[in-house]
Structures are given as C-alpha cells and as structure tokens.
Scaffold this active site. Structure first.
Site, PDB file in Angstrom:
ATOM      1  N   ARG A  59       0.881  -1.179   0.000  1.00  0.00           N
ATOM      2  CA  ARG A  59       0.000   0.000   0.000  1.00  0.00           C
ATOM      3  C   ARG A  59       0.913   1.222   0.000  1.00  0.00           C
ATOM      4  O   ARG A  59       2.134   1.110   0.094  1.00  0.00           O
ATOM      5  CB  ARG A  59      -1.018  -0.017   1.149  1.00  0.00           C
ATOM      6  CG  ARG A  59      -0.610  -0.663   2.427  1.00  0.00           C
ATOM      7  CD  ARG A  59       0.525  -0.001   3.136  1.00  0.00           C
ATOM      8  NE  ARG A  59       0.294   1.421   3.304  1.00  0.00           N
ATOM      9  CZ  ARG A  59       1.222   2.306   3.590  1.00  0.00           C
ATOM     10  NH1 ARG A  59       2.497   1.943   3.703  1.00  0.00           N
ATOM     11  NH2 ARG A  59       0.944   3.581   3.733  1.00  0.00           N
ATOM     12  N   GLY A  60       0.282   2.411  -0.118  1.00  0.00           N
ATOM     13  CA  GLY A  60       1.085   3.631  -0.275  1.00  0.00           C
ATOM     14  C   GLY A  60       1.174   3.925  -1.766  1.00  0.00           C
ATOM     15  O   GLY A  60       1.513   3.034  -2.558  1.00  0.00           O
ATOM     16  N   ARG A 102      -7.148  -0.339  -6.919  1.00  0.00           N
ATOM     17  CA  ARG A 102      -7.365   0.769  -5.975  1.00  0.00           C
ATOM     18  C   ARG A 102      -7.496   2.053  -6.809  1.00  0.00           C
ATOM     19  O   ARG A 102      -6.592   2.384  -7.573  1.00  0.00           O
ATOM     20  CB  ARG A 102      -6.200   0.883  -4.970  1.00  0.00           C
ATOM     21  CG  ARG A 102      -6.136  -0.324  -4.028  1.00  0.00           C
ATOM     22  CD  ARG A 102      -5.331  -0.052  -2.791  1.00  0.00           C
ATOM     23  NE  ARG A 102      -6.020   0.803  -1.855  1.00  0.00           N
ATOM     24  CZ  ARG A 102      -5.426   1.340  -0.782  1.00  0.00           C
ATOM     25  NH1 ARG A 102      -4.139   1.136  -0.552  1.00  0.00           N
ATOM     26  NH2 ARG A 102      -6.118   2.100   0.043  1.00  0.00           N
ATOM     27  N   GLN A 211      -1.690   2.204   9.991  1.00  0.00           N
ATOM     28  CA  GLN A 211      -0.403   2.411   9.301  1.00  0.00           C
ATOM     29  C   GLN A 211       0.556   3.241  10.164  1.00  0.00           C
ATOM     30  O   GLN A 211       1.761   3.106  10.052  1.00  0.00           O
ATOM     31  CB  GLN A 211      -0.615   3.131   7.968  1.00  0.00           C
ATOM     32  CG  GLN A 211      -1.291   2.307   6.884  1.00  0.00           C
ATOM     33  CD  GLN A 211      -2.784   2.540   6.839  1.00  0.00           C
ATOM     34  OE1 GLN A 211      -3.403   2.825   7.861  1.00  0.00           O
ATOM     35  NE2 GLN A 211      -3.395   2.412   5.683  1.00  0.00           N
ATOM     36  N   ASP A 252      -1.910  10.933  -2.245  1.00  0.00           N
ATOM     37  CA  ASP A 252      -2.275   9.891  -3.222  1.00  0.00           C
ATOM     38  C   ASP A 252      -2.592  10.472  -4.583  1.00  0.00           C
ATOM     39  O   ASP A 252      -2.454   9.800  -5.604  1.00  0.00           O
ATOM     40  CB  ASP A 252      -3.451   9.071  -2.703  1.00  0.00           C
ATOM     41  CG  ASP A 252      -2.976   8.125  -1.622  1.00  0.00           C
ATOM     42  OD1 ASP A 252      -2.785   8.592  -0.489  1.00  0.00           O
ATOM     43  OD2 ASP A 252      -2.751   6.939  -1.927  1.00  0.00           O
ATOM     44  N   ASN A 262      -5.436  12.332   0.408  1.00  0.00           N
ATOM     45  CA  ASN A 262      -4.522  11.512   1.215  1.00  0.00           C
ATOM     46  C   ASN A 262      -5.371  10.734   2.218  1.00  0.00           C
ATOM     47  O   ASN A 262      -6.604  10.885   2.257  1.00  0.00           O
ATOM     48  CB  ASN A 262      -3.485  12.403   1.910  1.00  0.00           C
ATOM     49  CG  ASN A 262      -2.356  11.594   2.532  1.00  0.00           C
ATOM     50  OD1 ASN A 262      -1.775  10.728   1.868  1.00  0.00           O
ATOM     51  ND2 ASN A 262      -2.045  11.822   3.794  1.00  0.00           N
ATOM     52  N   LYS A 263      -4.715   9.921   3.025  1.00  0.00           N
ATOM     53  CA  LYS A 263      -5.402   9.043   3.976  1.00  0.00           C
ATOM     54  C   LYS A 263      -6.496   9.758   4.749  1.00  0.00           C
ATOM     55  O   LYS A 263      -6.302  10.900   5.192  1.00  0.00           O
ATOM     56  CB  LYS A 263      -4.343   8.467   4.932  1.00  0.00           C
ATOM     57  CG  LYS A 263      -4.847   7.575   6.039  1.00  0.00           C
ATOM     58  CD  LYS A 263      -5.683   6.413   5.566  1.00  0.00           C
ATOM     59  CE  LYS A 263      -5.047   5.565   4.482  1.00  0.00           C
ATOM     60  NZ  LYS A 263      -5.991   4.660   3.794  1.00  0.00           N
TER      61      LYS A 263
HETATM   62  O1  MRU Z   1      -4.441   3.097   2.187  1.00  0.00           O
HETATM   63  P1  MRU Z   1      -2.964   3.345   2.049  1.00  0.00           P
HETATM   64  O2  MRU Z   1      -2.171   2.781   3.187  1.00  0.00           O
HETATM   65  O3  MRU Z   1      -2.455   2.945   0.705  1.00  0.00           O
HETATM   66  O4  MRU Z   1      -2.839   4.929   2.149  1.00  0.00           O
HETATM   67  C1  MRU Z   1      -1.572   5.498   2.101  1.00  0.00           C
HETATM   68  C2  MRU Z   1      -1.586   6.966   2.230  1.00  0.00           C
HETATM   69  O5  MRU Z   1      -2.621   7.600   2.306  1.00  0.00           O
HETATM   70  C3  MRU Z   1      -0.269   7.661   2.150  1.00  0.00           C
HETATM   71  O6  MRU Z   1      -0.246   8.791   2.963  1.00  0.00           O
HETATM   72  C4  MRU Z   1      -0.058   8.089   0.689  1.00  0.00           C
HETATM   73  O7  MRU Z   1      -0.196   7.000  -0.158  1.00  0.00           O
HETATM   74  C5  MRU Z   1       1.241   8.736   0.477  1.00  0.00           C
HETATM   75  S1  MRU Z   1       2.513   7.509   0.450  1.00  0.00           S
HETATM   76  C6  MRU Z   1       4.009   8.133   0.129  1.00  0.00           C
END
Ligand code: MRU
Length: 363
Positions: A59-60, A102, A211, A252, A262-263
């Site tokens: 993820r990320g 995703r 996370q 993202d 973002n998250k």
């Molecule tokens: O759901 P995830 O764990 O993929 O979400 C990740 C995030 O929101 C991160 O902050 C984002 O991808 C930036 S990663 C460098």
C-alpha cells in the site's frame, strides 16, 4: 548498473523497501503483518500483483505504482505467444485489472500507462516479443529507481523547512514502506535527521489499518528516529498545547488546483493546523500531480469494507451486525496547505500557477 537497494544504502542511510525483484519474481513484504512478522510473498503473475494491491499486502501511492509496473512486466514475461499486437492486447487487459485494484492513487494508473507506452513504442520500433519482455522488465526497474532518487531529492528540499528541535506530526505512513524506499513525508524526516537536526515525530495511529502505529513507528525506530504515537483524535490536543511545530503528510493524488487526496483524517489534521497557525506541508513526487484532475471534487475516493472498521484481528468491536462507513481517503483543500514539497522543488500557492511553471521549465 546500480540497483535501488544499494542506492538507498549508499545515499539514504536506510535500506528499507517494501519490494525486491529477484530472478523474474516480485517479492513483497506483507505489510498487513508488519511489525509482528516479516513475511515475504513471491508473486509471479499480474493477477497475483492485482490481488496484493487490492488486499493491502502493499500500500502507499508510489509503492502500488511501482508494484503495478512489475505486474505489467510479469504479464509480458508470462505471455506465450509471439505476436506484438497480441501482447499489447494482453497488457491492456492487465493494465485495466491493475488500475481497478485501488482507484484513488494516481501513481497506479500513471505507472500502468508508462508501461503500456513503453511496450507500444518498442513494438512500433520493430522489437520482437522477447525484446519487449526485456525492455518492460528494465522499465519497471527504472520506475522503482526513479522513485528512490526522487524521494532523496524531495527529502533534501523538504528538510530546509524543518527547524532544528522540531516536533513533526504525520498521518498514516508516507515512508519507505509506502514508496520504493526512503519515503515522501518520512523522506523529509529522514533527511532532516541524517543531516544532524534534532527532531521528533508524532505519528497518528491511523485507524482502521493502523499504518501509523504499525508502519511509521516501526520504520522510524529502525532508523533511530524519535517517535511517539498518538490516537487520531489527539492531534488537536497537542497542537493547542504548542507541542507541534509542523505537519508533513504524503499524497495519493494532487489536483491541478493543489487540492490533495490523502489518507482519511488528513483533512481534519489540516483544519486543526490552520486553526493553530501551524504550517501544513504535503510531500509527493511531481508525478502524483494529476493535471487532468482540475480539483479535489474530481478525485475518486475509495470506500472499503465495513469489516475493516468493525473488527480488529477477527474480534468484533461493536454490536453484532453494526455497519460502519469506511472511506479511506479525503481531500484537503489547497487553501489549508502551506507548501507542496516535490522532487522538482517546493511549490507555494497559488498551486495551479506553480505547477504550470514547473511543467514549462521541464518541457
Ligand atoms: O491506504 P494506504 O495505506 O495505501 O494509504 C496510504 C496513504 O494515504 C499515504 O499517505 C499516501 O499513499 C502517500 S505515500 C508516500
């Protein structure tokens, strides 16, 4: 040719990376188990890669882009025919499957498109299927390497904004595990730390996948960087007490006007930062800027299963049959963002002008 892991060791002082490419096999650390267990999964087909992205093994935003690029390479390597047109069709189908895994992070479709373009150009130039397979493997490795280099660059730019003695609040994990290595937001933290600044990180735990407490805390402790975890709803408490000097998060997808997906929870942190006059920085490679998305309203927001919220490790937290809502990203409006740290420099508002200037410079 140098590989990304040796570049990370040599230039970054930290070699944590969520992936390896060994003998035509993609190895991913299962991030659902970090830090309790270190388990590497071997992936040999694009379908396995799609499932790993969808199921949060990896993820990320940048990490899923790089992983998808290797998924495309695996699709080509597994192709048994000898026609270039047929290979292109198979790659397009794999690309659609990977993109759907995703929807929010633009890095995924960006990497798939880049792999498709590489295959198309190689075919148009008259390369054989065998040669296209080799070229796609190289292109995926390049995407990984470029990500590592861009994180190192971003870290250098971003660290200029971090004062010695700062406490930095971050949300989710925008670190080595979320990228090819080093990290975006945590790349800024790493660069500041390794260049001798005394810094401390407050990491939001980040429900429901945790996370922050699992991945961010683990990474930073591995690299000897001071970190304390706080509940997601404690950020305002620490800001009001003057215990946060700045916020640095990843992204993202960034729209042309500078709105940032973002998250989930990032938007609330940004509002709190504004209310407490604390700078709010976003760190992301320039490729996270999606110029075809005009504003945050146009960014698709993934909503995942209710079970991810109502249970932890199989234990039901609420009454039987309770339903939870689980949007996993939110959009922070550009007016709450002090600056966007990219691998091409630091962008200041108005973001649309800054982005266009950067694009003009590189064309
Ligand atoms: O759901 P995830 O764990 O993929 O979400 C990740 C995030 O929101 C991160 O902050 C984002 O991808 C930036 S990663 C460098």
């Amino acid at each position: 040719m140098k590989d990304p892991i040796s570049v990370l060791k040599e230039k970054g002082g930290s070699s944590i990376s969520p992936l390896r490419w060994e003998g035509g096999v993609l190895r991913l650390i299962d991030q659902r188990l970090v830090p309790y267990e270190t388990k590497w999964l071997d992936l040999k087909s694009w379908e396995e890669v799609r499932d790993a992205i969808r199921d949060m093994v990896v993820r990320g935003a940048p990490a899923i882009g790089i992983t998808a690029a290797f998924g495309m390479a695996l699709c080509a390597i597994g192709f048994e025919g000898d026609g270039g047109d047929e290979l292109l069709e198979v790659l397009e189908e794999a690309g659609r499957g990977l993109n759907d895994a995703r929807p929010t992070a633009v890095n995924l479709s960006w990497a798939v498109k880049r792999m498709l373009n590489a295959a198309q150009s190689a075919k148009d130039a008259g390369h054989s299927v065998m040669e296209i397979k080799g070229l796609l493997e190289k292109e995926a490795i390049n995407i990984w390497m470029e990500d590592v280099i861009s994180n190192l660059e971003m870290g250098k730019f971003g660290a200029q904004l971090i004062k010695d003695g700062s406490t930095i609040l971050t949300h989710c994990n925008a670190g080595a595990l979320a990228t090819g290595g080093y990290g975006t937001a945590l790349g800024v933290v790493r660069y500041a730390h390794f260049s001798g600044k005394r810094i401390k990180v407050l990491a939001d735990e980040t429900r429901p996948w945790l996370q922050g407490i699992r991945l961010t805390a683990w990474e930073l402790l591995e690299d000897g960087i001071e970190v304390e975890v706080i509940c997601d709803n404690a950020a305002g408490f620490f800001m009001k007490r003057g215990e946060v000097d700045c916020v640095v998060v990843g992204a993202d997808r960034i729209a042309l006007n500078g709105d940032v997906a973002n998250k989930i929870g990032t938007y609330s942190v940004a509002e709190l930062a504004k209310a407490n006059s604390i700078p709010f920085y976003v760190a992301a490679p320039f490729s996270t800027i999606d110029i075809s998305t005009r504003s945050g309203e146009d960014i698709p927001i993934e909503e995942r299963s209710s079970i991810e919220v109502t249970t932890i490790k199989g234990i039901t937290l609420g009454p039987e049959n309770v339903i939870a809502r689980n949007p996993v990203f939110d959009v922070t409006p550009n007016e709450l963002i002090t600056a966007i740290i990219t691998d091409r420099g630091i962008l200041s508002p108005p973001y649309e002008d800054a982005i266009e200037r950067c694009l003009r410079k590189s064309s």
